[in-house]
Design a protein around this motif. Structure first.
Motif, PDB file in Angstrom:
ATOM      1  N   THR A   1       0.847  -1.186   0.000  1.00  0.00           N
ATOM      2  CA  THR A   1       0.000   0.000   0.000  1.00  0.00           C
ATOM      3  C   THR A   1       0.879   1.231   0.000  1.00  0.00           C
ATOM      4  N   VAL A   2       0.570   2.177  -0.877  1.00  0.00           N
ATOM      5  CA  VAL A   2       1.265   3.458  -0.901  1.00  0.00           C
ATOM      6  C   VAL A   2       0.259   4.506  -0.442  1.00  0.00           C
ATOM      7  N   THR A   3       0.620   5.231   0.617  1.00  0.00           N
ATOM      8  CA  THR A   3      -0.252   6.244   1.189  1.00  0.00           C
ATOM      9  C   THR A   3       0.379   7.618   1.001  1.00  0.00           C
ATOM     10  N   PHE A   4      -0.397   8.558   0.494  1.00  0.00           N
ATOM     11  CA  PHE A   4       0.058   9.934   0.316  1.00  0.00           C
ATOM     12  C   PHE A   4      -0.685  10.811   1.319  1.00  0.00           C
ATOM     13  N   ALA A   5       0.075  11.576   2.135  1.00  0.00           N
ATOM     14  CA  ALA A   5      -0.542  12.462   3.122  1.00  0.00           C
ATOM     15  C   ALA A   5       0.470  13.492   3.599  1.00  0.00           C
ATOM     16  N   ASP A   6       0.008  14.692   3.819  1.00  0.00           N
ATOM     17  CA  ASP A   6       0.828  15.760   4.396  1.00  0.00           C
ATOM     18  C   ASP A   6       2.151  15.958   3.665  1.00  0.00           C
ATOM     19  N   GLY A   7       2.123  15.914   2.353  1.00  0.00           N
ATOM     20  CA  GLY A   7       3.321  16.166   1.562  1.00  0.00           C
ATOM     21  C   GLY A   7       4.338  15.038   1.534  1.00  0.00           C
ATOM     22  N   THR A   8       3.954  13.861   2.023  1.00  0.00           N
ATOM     23  CA  THR A   8       4.873  12.714   2.021  1.00  0.00           C
ATOM     24  C   THR A   8       4.133  11.487   1.505  1.00  0.00           C
ATOM     25  N   TYR A   9       4.862  10.421   1.354  1.00  0.00           N
ATOM     26  CA  TYR A   9       4.239   9.148   1.022  1.00  0.00           C
ATOM     27  C   TYR A   9       4.903   8.059   1.841  1.00  0.00           C
ATOM     28  N   ASP A  10       4.149   7.004   2.041  1.00  0.00           N
ATOM     29  CA  ASP A  10       4.607   5.889   2.861  1.00  0.00           C
ATOM     30  C   ASP A  10       4.253   4.591   2.145  1.00  0.00           C
ATOM     31  N   VAL A  11       5.168   3.638   2.162  1.00  0.00           N
ATOM     32  CA  VAL A  11       4.940   2.328   1.553  1.00  0.00           C
ATOM     33  C   VAL A  11       4.835   1.299   2.671  1.00  0.00           C
ATOM     34  N   THR A  12       3.718   0.591   2.695  1.00  0.00           N
ATOM     35  CA  THR A  12       3.492  -0.434   3.708  1.00  0.00           C
ATOM     36  C   THR A  12       3.316  -1.781   3.017  1.00  0.00           C
ATOM     37  N   THR A  13       4.048  -2.782   3.472  1.00  0.00           N
ATOM     38  CA  THR A  13       3.888  -4.128   2.942  1.00  0.00           C
ATOM     39  C   THR A  13       3.300  -5.020   4.019  1.00  0.00           C
ATOM     40  N   THR A  14       2.310  -5.797   3.639  1.00  0.00           N
ATOM     41  CA  THR A  14       1.730  -6.786   4.530  1.00  0.00           C
ATOM     42  C   THR A  14       2.357  -8.119   4.163  1.00  0.00           C
ATOM     43  N   ARG A  15       3.029  -8.704   5.111  1.00  0.00           N
ATOM     44  CA  ARG A  15       3.764  -9.960   4.867  1.00  0.00           C
ATOM     45  C   ARG A  15       2.866 -11.166   5.014  1.00  0.00           C
ATOM     46  N   SER A  16       3.135 -12.172   4.204  1.00  0.00           N
ATOM     47  CA  SER A  16       2.470 -13.456   4.358  1.00  0.00           C
ATOM     48  C   SER A  16       3.438 -14.379   5.082  1.00  0.00           C
ATOM     49  N   SER A  17       2.900 -15.391   5.672  1.00  0.00           N
ATOM     50  CA  SER A  17       3.739 -16.342   6.394  1.00  0.00           C
ATOM     51  C   SER A  17       4.417 -17.284   5.409  1.00  0.00           C
ATOM     52  N   THR A  18       5.705 -17.538   5.625  1.00  0.00           N
ATOM     53  CA  THR A  18       6.407 -18.503   4.791  1.00  0.00           C
ATOM     54  C   THR A  18       6.654 -19.809   5.546  1.00  0.00           C
ATOM     55  N   ASP A  19       6.264 -19.850   6.817  1.00  0.00           N
ATOM     56  CA  ASP A  19       6.412 -21.066   7.601  1.00  0.00           C
ATOM     57  C   ASP A  19       5.279 -22.024   7.234  1.00  0.00           C
TER      58      ASP A  19
END
Length: 113
Positions: A82-100
């Protein structure tokens, strides 16, 4: 924005990296299987897999075939980005899946109920 987030965005811009990630959502695959599925050369696949592994978006599993030969099969480690744009910045968030494997079994079982 940190270096890891920049690398994730750069990889998502690359058509081959996106194709690899999309294919790996169906099942773990070897590099040669990815080459055939994604219509890319071996060097291209290995370069992308190396970058994807370095960014933590895929991991490999050692597999032993019926002849006793060892090879790597790759799996994706992310569910979404997910890429979020707010307050003049952006943030990239990754949701991890389990590999176990046991965690994946639990997730599968819980998804059935």
């Amino acid at each position: 924005m940190d270096e890891d987030e920049d690398e994730v965005l750069a990889l998502l811009e690359d058509e081959y990296a996106r194709a690899i990630l999309a294919e790996l959502t169906t099942e773990p695959m070897s590099a040669s299987e990815l080459c055939a599925s994604c219509d890319m050369s071996n060097p291209t696949a290995y370069r992308r897999l190396e970058r994807l592994e370095a960014a933590g978006l895929v991991t490999d599993q050692q597999v032993v075939d019926s002849d006793g030969n060892h090879f790597k099969r790759y799996v994706t480690t992310i569910k979404d980005v997910t890429v979020t744009f707010a307050d003049g910045t952006y943030d990239v968030t990754t949701t991890r899946s389990s590999t176990d494997p046991s965690d994946r079994f639990t997730d599968l079982f819980e998804g059935l109920s």
